[in-house]
Motif scaffolding. Structure first.
Motif, PDB file in Angstrom:
ATOM      1  N   ASP A 170     -38.966  -4.563  11.993  1.00 16.05           N
ATOM      2  CA  ASP A 170     -38.192  -5.453  11.116  1.00 16.05           C
ATOM      3  C   ASP A 170     -36.719  -5.574  11.495  1.00 16.05           C
ATOM      4  O   ASP A 170     -35.967  -6.293  10.806  1.00 16.05           O
ATOM      5  N   ASN A 171     -36.267  -4.906  12.579  1.00 17.06           N
ATOM      6  CA  ASN A 171     -34.940  -5.241  13.103  1.00 17.06           C
ATOM      7  C   ASN A 171     -34.943  -6.726  13.446  1.00 17.06           C
ATOM      8  O   ASN A 171     -35.936  -7.264  13.939  1.00 17.06           O
ATOM      9  N   TYR A 172     -33.819  -7.405  13.180  1.00 20.34           N
ATOM     10  CA  TYR A 172     -33.811  -8.831  13.499  1.00 20.34           C
ATOM     11  C   TYR A 172     -33.277  -9.060  14.907  1.00 20.34           C
ATOM     12  O   TYR A 172     -32.496  -8.293  15.452  1.00 20.34           O
ATOM     13  N   ARG A 190     -37.932 -11.400  14.289  1.00 24.09           N
ATOM     14  CA  ARG A 190     -37.834  -9.990  13.905  1.00 24.09           C
ATOM     15  C   ARG A 190     -38.822  -9.161  14.716  1.00 24.09           C
ATOM     16  O   ARG A 190     -39.786  -9.691  15.293  1.00 24.09           O
ATOM     17  N   VAL A 244     -41.847  -9.208  19.377  1.00 25.75           N
ATOM     18  CA  VAL A 244     -40.980 -10.025  18.519  1.00 25.75           C
ATOM     19  C   VAL A 244     -41.787 -11.167  17.909  1.00 25.75           C
ATOM     20  O   VAL A 244     -42.496 -11.896  18.626  1.00 25.75           O
ATOM     21  N   SER A 304     -44.402 -17.392  10.156  1.00 25.82           N
ATOM     22  CA  SER A 304     -43.019 -17.078   9.784  1.00 25.82           C
ATOM     23  C   SER A 304     -42.540 -17.960   8.631  1.00 25.82           C
ATOM     24  O   SER A 304     -42.721 -19.182   8.640  1.00 25.82           O
ATOM     25  N   ARG A 337     -35.990 -10.838   4.571  1.00 20.20           N
ATOM     26  CA  ARG A 337     -35.835  -9.840   5.637  1.00 20.20           C
ATOM     27  C   ARG A 337     -34.505  -9.926   6.372  1.00 20.20           C
ATOM     28  O   ARG A 337     -34.084  -8.971   7.010  1.00 20.20           O
ATOM     29  N   PHE A 338     -33.840 -11.068   6.338  1.00 24.80           N
ATOM     30  CA  PHE A 338     -32.670 -11.281   7.180  1.00 24.80           C
ATOM     31  C   PHE A 338     -31.381 -11.299   6.355  1.00 24.80           C
ATOM     32  O   PHE A 338     -31.373 -11.811   5.226  1.00 24.80           O
ATOM     33  N   VAL A 349     -31.245  -7.248  19.966  1.00 21.13           N
ATOM     34  CA  VAL A 349     -31.811  -6.690  18.754  1.00 21.13           C
ATOM     35  C   VAL A 349     -30.694  -6.014  17.987  1.00 21.13           C
ATOM     36  O   VAL A 349     -29.968  -5.157  18.531  1.00 21.13           O
TER      37      VAL A 349
END
Length: 270
Positions: free
Chosen positions: A149-151, A161, A172, A180, A228-229, A268
């Protein structure tokens, strides 16, 4: 003939005497001028072929030197050509290095939000499926601190992500994937919110949440901070906006800020 060979000196003296007597006879018959004219004609007859032979020899020698000059010139041109090939090769390599730097600069051209964060720059190494609308792989993973879940960004644009990660690789999920869904805001008025989705064709499309909200062509969309972002990452630009009477909502089509077809490096955000 044997006598001449055995008495060369006597034969030479005899030949000289014969020639002298002959010359005397000619002079007596034709006079001094006639004798001189005969001698001149005789000299000319002997000298002309010798002169022609000398001229031919001179021309051949000159031609030989000209041919050698041509060989030397060709050799110099070949050497110059090889040097030019080497220079072109070096320029090509430098152009490749320049492109690498441009891609790296593009991937890193991003102002961190929410305070200090670390960025890991990665190479895109493969993708799932047959086009860029599917998940793709990058060449770094948990050993670099990357986690699920790192963007992922490229420049100022949102790429997606981290879906999965392990040592040496991460997967990714791009924003253009059909699974998405992202909450967005219009940059010029962040109170105007909406949802944007990917598709199997890699086209971004969405709608405004407020039935009264409007969007127009050219509006810049950014992440709203819901979901998430974090807020403020560029998603793309509205290319079409119109009211859908069936859904009773303002619908939009969006061109992504990121050119996924030419994506080679990403960053990332940890």
């Amino acid at each position: 003939m044997n006598f001449i060979k055995e008495h060369k000196l006597v034969s030479a003296i005899a030949l000289i005497m014969i020639l002298s007597i002959g010359l005397l006879v000619v002079t007596l018959i034709f006079g001094e001028s006639g004798g001189t004219g005969f001698i001149n004609r005789l000299y000319t007859a002997i000298e002309r072929p010798m002169t022609n032979a000398g001229s031919t020899l001179k021309e051949n020698v000159s031609g030989l030197f000209a041919y050698q000059d041509l060989l030397d010139e060709n050799k110099a041109l070949r050497e110059e050509n090889e040097n030019l090939k080497e220079e072109v090769s070096n320029l090509t390599m430098n152009a490749g290095e320049l492109q690498e730097l441009k891609e790296l600069a593009k991937a890193l051209n991003y102002d961190l939000i929410e305070g200090e964060k670390d960025i890991v720059t990665c190479n895109v190494i493969s993708m799932d499926g047959t086009n860029w609308t599917n998940a793709f792989m990058i060449d770094k993973g948990t050993e670099s601190g990357i986690s699920k879940d790192n963007y992922v960004i490229c420049g100022e644009g949102l790429v997606g992500r981290i879906l999965e990660t392990d040592v040496g690789w991460s997967k990714v999920l791009p924003i253009i994937d059909e699974s998405s869904r992202i909450s967005f805001a219009i940059e010029s008025n962040r109170d105007l919110l909406g949802i944007i989705e990917g598709s199997k064709d890699g086209i971004l499309a969405g709608y405004m949440l407020d039935t009264e909200a409007e969007a127009k062509e050219g509006d810049i969309l950014v992440t709203s901070g819901l979901g998430r972002f974090p807020a403020g990452i560029k998603i793309g630009k509205v290319t079409r906006a119109g009211y859908d009477s069936n859904k009773q909502l303002m619908t939009i089509s969006v061109r992504s800020e990121v050119d996924f077809a030419s994506l080679r490096k990403v960053s990332v955000v940890l």
